[in-house]
Write an enzyme that holds these catalytic residues in place. Structure first.
Site, PDB file in Angstrom:
ATOM      1  N   ASP A 281      -4.008   1.084  11.564  1.00 25.99           N
ATOM      2  CA  ASP A 281      -3.525   1.754  10.357  1.00 25.99           C
ATOM      3  C   ASP A 281      -4.625   1.609   9.332  1.00 25.99           C
ATOM      4  O   ASP A 281      -4.851   0.517   8.802  1.00 25.99           O
ATOM      5  CB  ASP A 281      -2.212   1.136   9.843  1.00 25.99           C
ATOM      6  CG  ASP A 281      -1.719   1.835   8.571  1.00 25.99           C
ATOM      7  OD1 ASP A 281      -2.364   2.819   8.144  1.00 25.99           O
ATOM      8  OD2 ASP A 281      -0.689   1.398   8.011  1.00 25.99           O
TER       9      ASP A 281
ATOM     10  N   ASP B 150       1.660   8.384   7.224  1.00 25.89           N
ATOM     11  CA  ASP B 150       2.539   7.423   6.542  1.00 25.89           C
ATOM     12  C   ASP B 150       2.537   7.789   5.052  1.00 25.89           C
ATOM     13  O   ASP B 150       3.465   8.463   4.571  1.00 25.89           O
ATOM     14  CB  ASP B 150       2.037   6.000   6.789  1.00 25.89           C
ATOM     15  CG  ASP B 150       2.747   4.950   5.941  1.00 25.89           C
ATOM     16  OD1 ASP B 150       3.799   5.246   5.374  1.00 25.89           O
ATOM     17  OD2 ASP B 150       2.231   3.807   5.833  1.00 25.89           O
TER      18      ASP B 150
ATOM     19  N   HIS C  50      -3.418  -6.124   2.490  1.00 32.02           N
ATOM     20  CA  HIS C  50      -2.483  -7.106   3.063  1.00 32.02           C
ATOM     21  C   HIS C  50      -3.136  -8.453   3.341  1.00 32.02           C
ATOM     22  O   HIS C  50      -2.502  -9.363   3.863  1.00 32.02           O
ATOM     23  CB  HIS C  50      -1.874  -6.582   4.370  1.00 32.02           C
ATOM     24  CG  HIS C  50      -0.956  -5.419   4.171  1.00 32.02           C
ATOM     25  ND1 HIS C  50      -0.491  -4.646   5.203  1.00 32.02           N
ATOM     26  CD2 HIS C  50      -0.395  -4.901   3.055  1.00 32.02           C
ATOM     27  CE1 HIS C  50       0.300  -3.711   4.730  1.00 32.02           C
ATOM     28  NE2 HIS C  50       0.370  -3.828   3.429  1.00 32.02           N
TER      29      HIS C  50
ATOM     30  N   SER D 193       0.871  -1.184   0.000  1.00 33.72           N
ATOM     31  CA  SER D 193       0.000   0.000   0.000  1.00 33.72           C
ATOM     32  C   SER D 193       0.906   1.231   0.000  1.00 33.72           C
ATOM     33  O   SER D 193       0.988   1.980   0.955  1.00 33.72           O
ATOM     34  CB  SER D 193      -0.938  -0.015   1.211  1.00 33.72           C
ATOM     35  OG  SER D 193      -0.251   0.200   2.414  1.00 33.72           O
TER      36      SER D 193
ATOM     37  N   GLU E  34       1.694  -9.421   6.974  1.00 29.34           N
ATOM     38  CA  GLU E  34       2.554  -9.014   8.085  1.00 29.34           C
ATOM     39  C   GLU E  34       2.490  -9.985   9.257  1.00 29.34           C
ATOM     40  O   GLU E  34       2.842  -9.643  10.388  1.00 29.34           O
ATOM     41  CB  GLU E  34       2.212  -7.583   8.509  1.00 29.34           C
ATOM     42  CG  GLU E  34       2.434  -6.612   7.347  1.00 29.34           C
ATOM     43  CD  GLU E  34       2.341  -5.141   7.727  1.00 29.34           C
ATOM     44  OE1 GLU E  34       1.824  -4.831   8.823  1.00 29.34           O
ATOM     45  OE2 GLU E  34       2.783  -4.302   6.923  1.00 29.34           O
TER      46      GLU E  34
ATOM     47  N   GLN F 221      -6.549  -1.569   7.298  1.00 27.21           N
ATOM     48  CA  GLN F 221      -5.447  -2.457   6.923  1.00 27.21           C
ATOM     49  C   GLN F 221      -4.803  -3.175   8.109  1.00 27.21           C
ATOM     50  O   GLN F 221      -4.409  -4.325   8.005  1.00 27.21           O
ATOM     51  CB  GLN F 221      -4.399  -1.619   6.197  1.00 27.21           C
ATOM     52  CG  GLN F 221      -3.168  -2.356   5.732  1.00 27.21           C
ATOM     53  CD  GLN F 221      -2.220  -1.413   4.984  1.00 27.21           C
ATOM     54  OE1 GLN F 221      -2.443  -1.085   3.825  1.00 27.21           O
ATOM     55  NE2 GLN F 221      -1.172  -0.971   5.644  1.00 27.21           N
ATOM     56  N   GLU F 222      -4.666  -2.465   9.243  1.00 26.53           N
ATOM     57  CA  GLU F 222      -3.907  -3.059  10.352  1.00 26.53           C
ATOM     58  C   GLU F 222      -4.590  -2.817  11.696  1.00 26.53           C
ATOM     59  O   GLU F 222      -4.994  -1.700  12.001  1.00 26.53           O
ATOM     60  CB  GLU F 222      -2.493  -2.445  10.407  1.00 26.53           C
ATOM     61  CG  GLU F 222      -1.746  -2.658   9.115  1.00 26.53           C
ATOM     62  CD  GLU F 222      -0.393  -1.944   9.063  1.00 26.53           C
ATOM     63  OE1 GLU F 222       0.102  -1.506  10.135  1.00 26.53           O
ATOM     64  OE2 GLU F 222       0.151  -1.829   7.965  1.00 26.53           O
TER      65      GLU F 222
ATOM     66  N   LYS G 229       9.988   5.075   7.085  1.00 32.35           N
ATOM     67  CA  LYS G 229      10.387   3.889   6.322  1.00 32.35           C
ATOM     68  C   LYS G 229      11.557   4.281   5.424  1.00 32.35           C
ATOM     69  O   LYS G 229      11.413   5.155   4.571  1.00 32.35           O
ATOM     70  CB  LYS G 229       9.223   3.418   5.455  1.00 32.35           C
ATOM     71  CG  LYS G 229       8.012   2.902   6.235  1.00 32.35           C
ATOM     72  CD  LYS G 229       6.797   2.802   5.324  1.00 32.35           C
ATOM     73  CE  LYS G 229       5.656   2.027   5.961  1.00 32.35           C
ATOM     74  NZ  LYS G 229       4.395   2.173   5.205  1.00 32.35           N
TER      75      LYS G 229
ATOM     76  N   LYS H  63       7.059  -0.232  14.494  1.00 36.13           N
ATOM     77  CA  LYS H  63       5.931  -1.008  13.977  1.00 36.13           C
ATOM     78  C   LYS H  63       6.499  -2.051  13.034  1.00 36.13           C
ATOM     79  O   LYS H  63       7.012  -1.719  11.971  1.00 36.13           O
ATOM     80  CB  LYS H  63       4.962  -0.075  13.237  1.00 36.13           C
ATOM     81  CG  LYS H  63       3.656  -0.754  12.861  1.00 36.13           C
ATOM     82  CD  LYS H  63       2.705   0.197  12.171  1.00 36.13           C
ATOM     83  CE  LYS H  63       2.968   0.235  10.696  1.00 36.13           C
ATOM     84  NZ  LYS H  63       1.786   0.580   9.882  1.00 36.13           N
TER      85      LYS H  63
ATOM     86  N   HIS I 121       8.601  -1.249   9.384  1.00 32.96           N
ATOM     87  CA  HIS I 121       8.904  -2.241   8.346  1.00 32.96           C
ATOM     88  C   HIS I 121       8.060  -1.961   7.109  1.00 32.96           C
ATOM     89  O   HIS I 121       7.305  -0.993   7.076  1.00 32.96           O
ATOM     90  CB  HIS I 121       8.581  -3.647   8.875  1.00 32.96           C
ATOM     91  CG  HIS I 121       7.118  -3.850   9.150  1.00 32.96           C
ATOM     92  ND1 HIS I 121       6.520  -5.080   9.244  1.00 32.96           N
ATOM     93  CD2 HIS I 121       6.104  -2.951   9.355  1.00 32.96           C
ATOM     94  CE1 HIS I 121       5.236  -4.948   9.480  1.00 32.96           C
ATOM     95  NE2 HIS I 121       4.956  -3.671   9.559  1.00 32.96           N
ATOM     96  N   ARG I 122       8.130  -2.838   6.097  1.00 34.17           N
ATOM     97  CA  ARG I 122       7.216  -2.826   4.964  1.00 34.17           C
ATOM     98  C   ARG I 122       6.471  -4.154   4.941  1.00 34.17           C
ATOM     99  O   ARG I 122       6.934  -5.135   5.522  1.00 34.17           O
ATOM    100  CB  ARG I 122       7.959  -2.657   3.628  1.00 34.17           C
ATOM    101  CG  ARG I 122       8.737  -1.380   3.447  1.00 34.17           C
ATOM    102  CD  ARG I 122       7.980  -0.103   3.705  1.00 34.17           C
ATOM    103  NE  ARG I 122       6.744   0.114   2.981  1.00 34.17           N
ATOM    104  CZ  ARG I 122       6.565   1.031   2.046  1.00 34.17           C
ATOM    105  NH1 ARG I 122       7.567   1.818   1.685  1.00 34.17           N
ATOM    106  NH2 ARG I 122       5.385   1.201   1.471  1.00 34.17           N
ATOM    107  N   SER I 123       5.343  -4.182   4.234  1.00 31.55           N
ATOM    108  CA  SER I 123       4.595  -5.442   4.201  1.00 31.55           C
ATOM    109  C   SER I 123       5.386  -6.541   3.475  1.00 31.55           C
ATOM    110  O   SER I 123       5.287  -7.715   3.806  1.00 31.55           O
ATOM    111  CB  SER I 123       3.234  -5.236   3.546  1.00 31.55           C
ATOM    112  OG  SER I 123       3.379  -4.673   2.264  1.00 31.55           O
TER     113      SER I 123
ATOM    114  N   GLU J  83      -3.213   5.573  12.127  1.00 31.42           N
ATOM    115  CA  GLU J  83      -2.327   5.934  11.021  1.00 31.42           C
ATOM    116  C   GLU J  83      -3.137   6.131   9.740  1.00 31.42           C
ATOM    117  O   GLU J  83      -4.090   5.375   9.496  1.00 31.42           O
ATOM    118  CB  GLU J  83      -1.309   4.797  10.855  1.00 31.42           C
ATOM    119  CG  GLU J  83      -0.226   5.019   9.836  1.00 31.42           C
ATOM    120  CD  GLU J  83       0.725   3.805   9.800  1.00 31.42           C
ATOM    121  OE1 GLU J  83       1.011   3.218  10.870  1.00 31.42           O
ATOM    122  OE2 GLU J  83       1.152   3.440   8.688  1.00 31.42           O
TER     123      GLU J  83
HETATM  124  P1  PGA Z   1       3.131  -1.252   3.053  1.00 36.21           P
HETATM  125  O1  PGA Z   1       2.201  -1.153   4.326  1.00 36.21           O
HETATM  126  O2  PGA Z   1       4.484  -1.676   3.481  1.00 36.21           O
HETATM  127  O3  PGA Z   1       2.406  -2.256   2.207  1.00 36.21           O
HETATM  128  O4  PGA Z   1       3.142   0.125   2.422  1.00 36.21           O
HETATM  129  C1  PGA Z   1       2.637  -0.753   5.576  1.00 36.21           C
HETATM  130  C2  PGA Z   1       1.904   0.469   6.061  1.00 36.21           C
HETATM  131  O5  PGA Z   1       0.998   0.992   5.372  1.00 36.21           O
HETATM  132  O6  PGA Z   1       2.228   0.962   7.130  1.00 36.21           O
HETATM  133 ZN    ZN Z   2       0.675   2.693   6.917  1.00 38.04          ZN
END
Ligand code: PGA
Ligand code: ZN
Length: 429
Positions: free
Chosen positions: A243, A313, A154, A42, A206, A162-163, A338, A389, A366-368, A286
């Protein structure tokens, strides 16, 4: 005085099974460092660009072009430079690339190279990576935000958000925090299996579970139940975070957010978040709105910023330029960090310093699509962000970061766990 003697790179795989690159830097004294580039799903549109080969091999995601650029353009220039002078190396990478978004060399190339140099620099001077990165005095080990229910892009379920994050603040060490998290993770697993059957415990990108849920409240109720069942108190031992990654469920044409099967206006979505914060111990949200809705970010920060970290983000993409806009607009009181969103370690450090200088929290992430490279664990301790995170307490690419934090805890003289301190009453960014 040590110098970089050799730089090379090769293919590696990330946690999604996509190719990435691993760069290795060796110095004249024989010190070595490596770096692996992670990859988002994302991604924000303002992110530095990941360069891929296209075509059919590796489904278009090959990194042969960037490996060739490493060999022909980057490596020859790095040879002879000092490995402990990160800023000089990163400035060279920025200059060699020559674009505002690393699109010529590729942010995957610059990220892996920059991290490899940082490690070689630390090895060359014989200090731990987190100390080398500017954290000689840091003793602060961050509080993790663990994504234990995955939705959005994800996971293959219908959750819009998403999270769903648990935040173990009722601990006095990173190991205790992880013990609590693991106990909650496994209690959630049992609850999911019981309620929805064995297929509900399959995991998303994740490492969090990806159960067949549709509603945000359903997921939050499950988190609260899991925390309680594990013997902890939601709101004091374990806090919650979201998130939303709202760019992913925003319809730009219709100007609506599609959440839980309903189309909401931005104002309705804000009301929705407020009701969730009232009902659940949520202290972190987020990307609550899509990445160009600066006004709504400012609104939610004004409304909820004294009790919730409102985090940018996709809004900032680890770029000081957009962070400054956020500071001017009081858009958020926190920023996600990131390395591969901007492409070098030094620019990432500048971003965190800028956020801290303006009283914003920074959360190293991190990243997904990640790898076993634990670099961000060191970075979070070095920069004393107090928050990291990095996914569920499961799957190697996630646990490599947690395991490195445990190791750092053991190395430090008198380490301190950040616990709930990052969530103490906030002023607006
Ligand atoms: P991404 O997702 O690594 O797929 O961008 C992580 C996030 O949105 O924090
Ligand atoms: Zn995010």
């Amino acid at each position: 005085m040590d110098r970089i003697a050799r730089v090379w790179g090769h293919y590696a795989l990330n946690s999604r099974g996509h190719p990435t690159l691993r760069v290795v830097v060796e110095t004249e004294s024989g010190a070595k460092g490596y770096g692996l580039a992670p990859s988002g799903a994302s991604t924000g549109t303002r992110e530095a660009v990941e360069k891929r080969d296209g075509g059919e091999r590796w489904l278009g995601r090959g990194v042969s072009t960037v490996l060739a650029l490493l060999e022909s353009e980057v490596a020859p220039r790095l040879v002879g430079m000092r490995p402990d002078r990160q800023r000089e190396v990163d400035s060279l990478l920025v200059a060699l690339d020559g674009t505002p978004n690393k699109s010529r060399l590729g942010a995957n190339l610059t990220t892996a190279t920059s991290i490899a140099v940082a490690r070689a620099g630390a090895a060359s001077v014989g200090v731990e990576l987190f100390k080398h990165l500017g954290g000689a005095k840091s003793k602060l080990v961050p509080t993790p935000l663990l994504n234990i229910i995955n939705g959005g892009v994800h996971a293959g379920n219908d959750l819009s958000i998403q999270e769903f994050l648990i935040i173990p603040v009722g601990a006095d060490s990173i190991l205790e925090a992880l013990r609590i998290s693991v106990e909650v993770y496994w209690s959630l697993r049992a609850i999911l299996k019981d309620k929805y059957g064995p297929q509900a415990v399959n995991v998303g990108d994740e490492g969090g579970f990806a159960p067949p849920l549709r509603a945000t409240r359903e997921a939050l109720d499950l988190l609260v139940e899991a925390v309680r069942t594990a013997g902890y108190s939601p709101g004091s031992d374990v806090l919650l975070g979201l998130d939303a990654a709202a760019s992913q469920f925003y319809d730009e044409k219709e100007r609506v957010y599609s959440v839980d099967g309903k189309n909401l206006t931005a104002e309705e979505l804000l009301e929705y978040y407020e009701s969730l914060v009232d009902e659940y111990p949520i202290v972190y949200i987020e990307d609550p709105f899509w990445e160009d809705d600066w006004e709504m970010f400012s609104m939610i920060t004004k409304r909820l910023g004294d009790r919730v970290l409102i985090v940018g983000d996709d809004l900032y993409t680890t770029n000081v330029r957009y962070l400054r806009k956020g500071i001017d607009n009081r858009a958020t009181n926190a920023a996600l960090v990131k390395v591969n969103q901007i492409g070098t370690v030094s620019e990432t450090i500048d971003f965190v310093w800028e956020a801290h200088w303006h009283g914003m929290r920074a959360i190293v992430s991190h990243r997904s699509g990640d790898t076993e490279d634990p670099f961000i664990a060191d970075l979070s301790v070095a920069l004393e962000t107090g928050l990291i995170k990095t996914g569920a307490p499961a799957r190697g690419e996630r646990t490599s970061k947690y395991n490195r934090l445990i190791e750092i805890w053991e190395i430090l003289d008198s380490p301190k766990y950040a616990a709930s301190s990052p969530f103490s009453r906030r002023t607006v960014g």
